[in-house]
Design an enzyme around this catalytic site. Structure first.
Site, PDB file in Angstrom:
ATOM      1  N   ALA A   1       4.992   4.377  -4.248  1.00  0.00           N
ATOM      2  CA  ALA A   1       4.899   3.531  -5.439  1.00  0.00           C
ATOM      3  C   ALA A   1       3.754   3.994  -6.343  1.00  0.00           C
ATOM      4  CB  ALA A   1       4.686   2.078  -5.012  1.00  0.00           C
TER       5      ALA A   1
ATOM      6  N   GLN B   1       0.822  -1.220   0.000  1.00  0.00           N
ATOM      7  CA  GLN B   1       0.000   0.000   0.000  1.00  0.00           C
ATOM      8  C   GLN B   1       0.852   1.264   0.000  1.00  0.00           C
ATOM      9  OE1 GLN B   1      -3.083   0.383  -0.596  1.00  0.00           O
ATOM     10  NE2 GLN B   1      -3.670  -1.773  -0.585  1.00  0.00           N
ATOM     11  N   SER B   2       2.017   1.208  -0.631  1.00  0.00           N
ATOM     12  CA  SER B   2       2.920   2.361  -0.660  1.00  0.00           C
ATOM     13  C   SER B   2       2.334   3.522  -1.468  1.00  0.00           C
ATOM     14  CB  SER B   2       4.251   1.929  -1.276  1.00  0.00           C
ATOM     15  OG  SER B   2       5.004   3.060  -1.676  1.00  0.00           O
ATOM     16  N   ASN B   3       2.289   4.689  -0.827  1.00  0.00           N
ATOM     17  CA  ASN B   3       1.890   5.904  -1.541  1.00  0.00           C
ATOM     18  C   ASN B   3       2.941   6.307  -2.563  1.00  0.00           C
ATOM     19  OD1 ASN B   3      -0.540   6.578  -0.038  1.00  0.00           O
ATOM     20  ND2 ASN B   3       0.827   6.999   1.679  1.00  0.00           N
TER      21      ASN B   3
END
Ligand code: PLP
Length: 353
Positions: free
Chosen positions: A91, A87-89
């Protein structure tokens, strides 16, 4: 007030000399929040809307990537690698920007508890067409990125690696927050700087803000609230953040003497760990939604704002003081954490299914 090493115009001039790609919606708004300020006992509260930087629902990485990709493209790199939680912002924003600029983006996401069902940031990274090379949850992202970079180099590519473990990219990310602080000053009026700036930070965002404050010799106190503790691979200690401060200033042509003792980065809002919402954070999330119509996210900004609420409760921040909260984004996480957010609303006002 310390001695002023630089003026606003000179800083703007130094920033303008750095290579830069352009895609963010800047300057972002600075919203005055009187209802919430009253709720917090009468602080003069403002929210810098870096959740509105554009590109895939915004966030601080969009602003940062202007300088990171500006550097990478001007040095002949032809693709970018990032890896972190599913859930990386970072990325997600990178994937969107890659699509817009026509640069290949490779991601090494963890297959962690939030990778199924595909939702939030992970959904968007797919949608934007980034090439995903998932790794097991908890495996080293730094090593996975290095291995992938090596593989791409043997294919004749020149990959630029961003995110945790890439000091140069973290310093370039900080540069963007020197500029963000200048925007805030312009929006408030140069003669009315804030007493406090609070933000959620793992290093770069607060380092950039601190560089601006130190170089301009302002009394503003910068507080970073860390969403993770020392057990996490991406955790940056105050020593590491001080190095980002010094190298960010140097990139702009200044020598700053800032050590770990001058960096305020708190880990008391982490709770049970990175990516696990806290009661105080979810309360803050609900409070902002209902007093100002502003959305926080359950992993980063809710914990950052909970840190501000806590500082008010402890009378560290006092009534009448001017406080700017730098909203760093994270909006898609709301949807990936819908159950926790609903639960925090409590029995009565939660919609029934
Ligand atoms: C990445 C991220 C942060 C931390 O940013 P740094 O530049 O590492 O301090 C804070 N908030 C959100 C929403 C993020 O995505």
């Amino acid at each position: 007030m310390s001695e002023r090493a630089a003026g606003i115009e000179e800083l703007k001039d130094r920033l303008a000399r750095l290579p830069r790609a352009r895609f963010a919606h800047l300057p972002t708004p600075l919203d005055r929040c009187p209802r919430l300020g009253r709720e917090l006992g009468g602080v003069d509260l403002w929210v810098k809307r870096d959740d509105a930087t554009g590109m895939a629902l915004g966030g601080n990485k969009t602003r940062q990537l202007e300088f990171i990709l500006g550097h990478a493209l001007s040095h002949g790199y032809d693709c970018v690698i990032q890896g972190a939680a599913s859930q990386s912002n970072h990325a997600r924003q990178l994937a969107a920007i890659g699509a817009r600029l026509g640069i290949d983006v490779f991601l090494t996401p963890w297959l962690d508890a939030r990778s199924r069902p595909v939702q939030g940031n992970f959904l968007l990274s797919h949608l934007y067409g980034a090439e995903l090379r998932p790794i097991p949850s908890g495996a080293s992202s730094i090593e996975a990125k290095a291995r992938l970079a090596e593989e791409l180099r043997t294919e004749g590519r020149k990959p630029y690696v961003v995110g945790m473990g890439s000091h140069e990219a973290l310093v370039l990310a900080a540069v963007a927050y020197v500029e963000a602080f200048l925007e805030v000053l312009e929006q408030l009026g140069e003669t009315s700087p804030p007493h406090w700036v609070f933000t959620t930070s793992q290093g770069s965002t607060q380092a950039g803000l601190q560089v601006a404050v130190e170089l301009l010799g302002l009394p503003t106190k910068v507080v970073g609230v860390n969403p993770m503790g020392p057990e996490h691979e991406a955790y940056a200690s105050p020593e590491a953040i001080a190095r980002i401060v010094v190298d960010c200033a140097r990139l702009l042509g200044y020598e700053l003497n800032v050590g770990a003792e001058a960096v305020v980065n708190r880990t008391d809002q982490v709770g049970e760990g990175y990516g696990l919402p806290t009661r105080a954070g979810l309360t803050a999330l609900r409070l902002l939604a209902r007093t100002e119509g502003i959305l926080l996210d359950p992993v980063y900004t809710s914990k950052g704002f909970a840190g501000l609420v806590d500082a008010v409760r402890r009378s560290e921040v006092r009534p009448g003081e001017r406080v700017v909260f730098i909203h760093t984004g994270g909006l898609p996480l709301l949807f990936a954490y819908a159950d926790e957010v609903l639960e925090a609303m409590g029995g009565e006002d939660a919609p029934r299914s």
